[in-house]
Design a protein around this motif. Structure first.
Motif, PDB file in Angstrom:
ATOM      1  N   PHE A   8       0.823  -1.204   0.000  1.00  0.00           N
ATOM      2  CA  PHE A   8       0.000   0.000   0.000  1.00  0.00           C
ATOM      3  C   PHE A   8       0.862   1.261   0.000  1.00  0.00           C
ATOM      4  O   PHE A   8       0.483   2.279  -0.589  1.00  0.00           O
ATOM      5  CB  PHE A   8      -0.971   0.008   1.183  1.00  0.00           C
ATOM      6  CG  PHE A   8      -2.212  -0.794   0.936  1.00  0.00           C
ATOM      7  CD1 PHE A   8      -3.191  -0.324   0.083  1.00  0.00           C
ATOM      8  CD2 PHE A   8      -2.397  -2.018   1.540  1.00  0.00           C
ATOM      9  CE1 PHE A   8      -4.341  -1.056  -0.155  1.00  0.00           C
ATOM     10  CE2 PHE A   8      -3.533  -2.760   1.305  1.00  0.00           C
ATOM     11  CZ  PHE A   8      -4.501  -2.278   0.452  1.00  0.00           C
ATOM     12  N   LEU A   9       2.025   1.205   0.638  1.00  0.00           N
ATOM     13  CA  LEU A   9       2.932   2.343   0.612  1.00  0.00           C
ATOM     14  C   LEU A   9       3.426   2.613  -0.808  1.00  0.00           C
ATOM     15  O   LEU A   9       3.449   3.758  -1.264  1.00  0.00           O
ATOM     16  CB  LEU A   9       4.116   2.107   1.546  1.00  0.00           C
ATOM     17  CG  LEU A   9       5.175   3.207   1.568  1.00  0.00           C
ATOM     18  CD1 LEU A   9       4.569   4.504   2.097  1.00  0.00           C
ATOM     19  CD2 LEU A   9       6.358   2.780   2.394  1.00  0.00           C
ATOM     20  N   VAL A  10       3.782   1.567  -1.530  1.00  0.00           N
ATOM     21  CA  VAL A  10       4.241   1.721  -2.916  1.00  0.00           C
ATOM     22  C   VAL A  10       3.112   2.255  -3.790  1.00  0.00           C
ATOM     23  O   VAL A  10       3.322   3.144  -4.627  1.00  0.00           O
ATOM     24  CB  VAL A  10       4.791   0.382  -3.454  1.00  0.00           C
ATOM     25  CG1 VAL A  10       5.036   0.447  -4.945  1.00  0.00           C
ATOM     26  CG2 VAL A  10       6.066   0.005  -2.733  1.00  0.00           C
ATOM     27  N   VAL A  11       1.904   1.748  -3.597  1.00  0.00           N
ATOM     28  CA  VAL A  11       0.746   2.244  -4.356  1.00  0.00           C
ATOM     29  C   VAL A  11       0.531   3.727  -4.067  1.00  0.00           C
ATOM     30  O   VAL A  11       0.270   4.516  -4.982  1.00  0.00           O
ATOM     31  CB  VAL A  11      -0.522   1.420  -4.026  1.00  0.00           C
ATOM     32  CG1 VAL A  11      -1.768   2.091  -4.572  1.00  0.00           C
ATOM     33  CG2 VAL A  11      -0.396   0.015  -4.571  1.00  0.00           C
ATOM     34  N   ALA A  12       0.674   4.116  -2.805  1.00  0.00           N
ATOM     35  CA  ALA A  12       0.494   5.520  -2.435  1.00  0.00           C
ATOM     36  C   ALA A  12       1.558   6.401  -3.087  1.00  0.00           C
ATOM     37  O   ALA A  12       1.257   7.495  -3.576  1.00  0.00           O
ATOM     38  CB  ALA A  12       0.541   5.672  -0.917  1.00  0.00           C
ATOM     39  N   LEU A  13       2.794   5.926  -3.098  1.00  0.00           N
ATOM     40  CA  LEU A  13       3.865   6.710  -3.711  1.00  0.00           C
ATOM     41  C   LEU A  13       3.667   6.869  -5.216  1.00  0.00           C
ATOM     42  O   LEU A  13       3.852   7.960  -5.769  1.00  0.00           O
ATOM     43  CB  LEU A  13       5.215   6.059  -3.416  1.00  0.00           C
ATOM     44  CG  LEU A  13       5.680   6.132  -1.968  1.00  0.00           C
ATOM     45  CD1 LEU A  13       6.947   5.317  -1.783  1.00  0.00           C
ATOM     46  CD2 LEU A  13       5.907   7.561  -1.547  1.00  0.00           C
ATOM     47  N   ILE A  14       3.279   5.804  -5.882  1.00  0.00           N
ATOM     48  CA  ILE A  14       3.049   5.868  -7.328  1.00  0.00           C
ATOM     49  C   ILE A  14       1.854   6.758  -7.635  1.00  0.00           C
ATOM     50  O   ILE A  14       1.903   7.594  -8.536  1.00  0.00           O
ATOM     51  CB  ILE A  14       2.866   4.450  -7.912  1.00  0.00           C
ATOM     52  CG1 ILE A  14       4.181   3.679  -7.820  1.00  0.00           C
ATOM     53  CG2 ILE A  14       2.393   4.510  -9.354  1.00  0.00           C
ATOM     54  CD1 ILE A  14       4.062   2.213  -8.176  1.00  0.00           C
ATOM     55  N   ALA A  15       0.770   6.591  -6.881  1.00  0.00           N
ATOM     56  CA  ALA A  15      -0.419   7.413  -7.112  1.00  0.00           C
ATOM     57  C   ALA A  15      -0.131   8.886  -6.830  1.00  0.00           C
ATOM     58  O   ALA A  15      -0.601   9.765  -7.548  1.00  0.00           O
ATOM     59  CB  ALA A  15      -1.576   6.926  -6.236  1.00  0.00           C
ATOM     60  N   GLY A  16       0.658   9.154  -5.810  1.00  0.00           N
ATOM     61  CA  GLY A  16       1.017  10.537  -5.510  1.00  0.00           C
ATOM     62  C   GLY A  16       1.872  11.151  -6.603  1.00  0.00           C
ATOM     63  O   GLY A  16       1.713  12.317  -6.953  1.00  0.00           O
ATOM     64  N   ALA A  17       2.785  10.356  -7.161  1.00  0.00           N
ATOM     65  CA  ALA A  17       3.646  10.850  -8.234  1.00  0.00           C
ATOM     66  C   ALA A  17       2.846  11.134  -9.504  1.00  0.00           C
ATOM     67  O   ALA A  17       3.176  12.047 -10.265  1.00  0.00           O
ATOM     68  CB  ALA A  17       4.748   9.839  -8.520  1.00  0.00           C
ATOM     69  N   LEU A  18       1.783  10.371  -9.714  1.00  0.00           N
ATOM     70  CA  LEU A  18       0.960  10.551 -10.910  1.00  0.00           C
ATOM     71  C   LEU A  18      -0.150  11.581 -10.714  1.00  0.00           C
ATOM     72  O   LEU A  18      -0.872  11.896 -11.656  1.00  0.00           O
ATOM     73  CB  LEU A  18       0.356   9.219 -11.344  1.00  0.00           C
ATOM     74  CG  LEU A  18       1.366   8.169 -11.808  1.00  0.00           C
ATOM     75  CD1 LEU A  18       0.660   6.857 -12.121  1.00  0.00           C
ATOM     76  CD2 LEU A  18       2.148   8.648 -13.016  1.00  0.00           C
ATOM     77  N   PHE A  20      -2.761  11.386  -8.425  1.00  0.00           N
ATOM     78  CA  PHE A  20      -4.026  10.860  -7.891  1.00  0.00           C
ATOM     79  C   PHE A  20      -3.997  11.005  -6.373  1.00  0.00           C
ATOM     80  O   PHE A  20      -3.724  10.064  -5.634  1.00  0.00           O
ATOM     81  CB  PHE A  20      -4.212   9.395  -8.283  1.00  0.00           C
ATOM     82  CG  PHE A  20      -4.273   9.167  -9.755  1.00  0.00           C
ATOM     83  CD1 PHE A  20      -5.345   9.621 -10.497  1.00  0.00           C
ATOM     84  CD2 PHE A  20      -3.253   8.493 -10.412  1.00  0.00           C
ATOM     85  CE1 PHE A  20      -5.409   9.412 -11.865  1.00  0.00           C
ATOM     86  CE2 PHE A  20      -3.309   8.278 -11.775  1.00  0.00           C
ATOM     87  CZ  PHE A  20      -4.381   8.741 -12.503  1.00  0.00           C
ATOM     88  N   THR A  21      -4.297  12.206  -5.893  1.00  0.00           N
ATOM     89  CA  THR A  21      -4.115  12.492  -4.469  1.00  0.00           C
ATOM     90  C   THR A  21      -5.095  11.732  -3.586  1.00  0.00           C
ATOM     91  O   THR A  21      -4.748  11.344  -2.474  1.00  0.00           O
ATOM     92  CB  THR A  21      -4.246  13.995  -4.207  1.00  0.00           C
ATOM     93  OG1 THR A  21      -5.511  14.451  -4.711  1.00  0.00           O
ATOM     94  CG2 THR A  21      -3.132  14.761  -4.893  1.00  0.00           C
ATOM     95  N   GLY A  22      -6.318  11.501  -4.061  1.00  0.00           N
ATOM     96  CA  GLY A  22      -7.298  10.765  -3.256  1.00  0.00           C
ATOM     97  C   GLY A  22      -6.871   9.334  -3.028  1.00  0.00           C
ATOM     98  O   GLY A  22      -6.922   8.815  -1.906  1.00  0.00           O
ATOM     99  N   ILE A  23      -6.428   8.689  -4.088  1.00  0.00           N
ATOM    100  CA  ILE A  23      -5.969   7.301  -3.984  1.00  0.00           C
ATOM    101  C   ILE A  23      -4.699   7.239  -3.147  1.00  0.00           C
ATOM    102  O   ILE A  23      -4.525   6.333  -2.330  1.00  0.00           O
ATOM    103  CB  ILE A  23      -5.734   6.704  -5.390  1.00  0.00           C
ATOM    104  CG1 ILE A  23      -7.048   6.629  -6.142  1.00  0.00           C
ATOM    105  CG2 ILE A  23      -5.100   5.335  -5.290  1.00  0.00           C
ATOM    106  CD1 ILE A  23      -6.908   6.243  -7.601  1.00  0.00           C
ATOM    107  N   ALA A  24      -3.813   8.211  -3.332  1.00  0.00           N
ATOM    108  CA  ALA A  24      -2.556   8.225  -2.580  1.00  0.00           C
ATOM    109  C   ALA A  24      -2.821   8.385  -1.086  1.00  0.00           C
ATOM    110  O   ALA A  24      -2.205   7.704  -0.263  1.00  0.00           O
ATOM    111  CB  ALA A  24      -1.658   9.349  -3.081  1.00  0.00           C
ATOM    112  N   GLY A  25      -3.735   9.277  -0.731  1.00  0.00           N
ATOM    113  CA  GLY A  25      -4.053   9.484   0.682  1.00  0.00           C
ATOM    114  C   GLY A  25      -4.677   8.263   1.324  1.00  0.00           C
ATOM    115  O   GLY A  25      -4.334   7.887   2.446  1.00  0.00           O
ATOM    116  N   THR A  26      -5.579   7.639   0.588  1.00  0.00           N
ATOM    117  CA  THR A  26      -6.228   6.438   1.103  1.00  0.00           C
ATOM    118  C   THR A  26      -5.228   5.305   1.271  1.00  0.00           C
ATOM    119  O   THR A  26      -5.213   4.618   2.299  1.00  0.00           O
ATOM    120  CB  THR A  26      -7.368   6.000   0.159  1.00  0.00           C
ATOM    121  OG1 THR A  26      -8.292   7.079   0.011  1.00  0.00           O
ATOM    122  CG2 THR A  26      -8.088   4.788   0.696  1.00  0.00           C
ATOM    123  N   SER A  27      -4.382   5.107   0.287  1.00  0.00           N
ATOM    124  CA  SER A  27      -3.381   4.042   0.357  1.00  0.00           C
ATOM    125  C   SER A  27      -2.388   4.292   1.487  1.00  0.00           C
ATOM    126  O   SER A  27      -1.991   3.358   2.185  1.00  0.00           O
ATOM    127  CB  SER A  27      -2.629   3.921  -0.966  1.00  0.00           C
ATOM    128  OG  SER A  27      -3.496   3.495  -1.977  1.00  0.00           O
TER     129      SER A  27
END
Length: 54
Positions: A8-18, A20-27
């Protein structure tokens, strides 16, 4: 459990880089929760092992 937290940390980092702040925050929130659950279980396991003398 630690593996799921890292996932989930990796998903958050990738989503944040792209962007997608909502997905990054949730992850990131899920990763935090799983990490703290892992820590609690780890400490309980250490205490149980010390009490049993193993």
């Amino acid at each position: 459990m630690l593996g799921w937290a890292l996932t989930f940390l990796v998903v958050a980092l990738i989503a944040g880089a792209l962007g997608f702040t909502g997905i990054a925050g949730t992850s990131a929130g899920i990763a935090k929760i799983l990490f703290f659950i892992f820590l609690v279980l780890f400490v309980v396991s250490l205490i149980a092992r010390a009490v049993r003398g193993g």
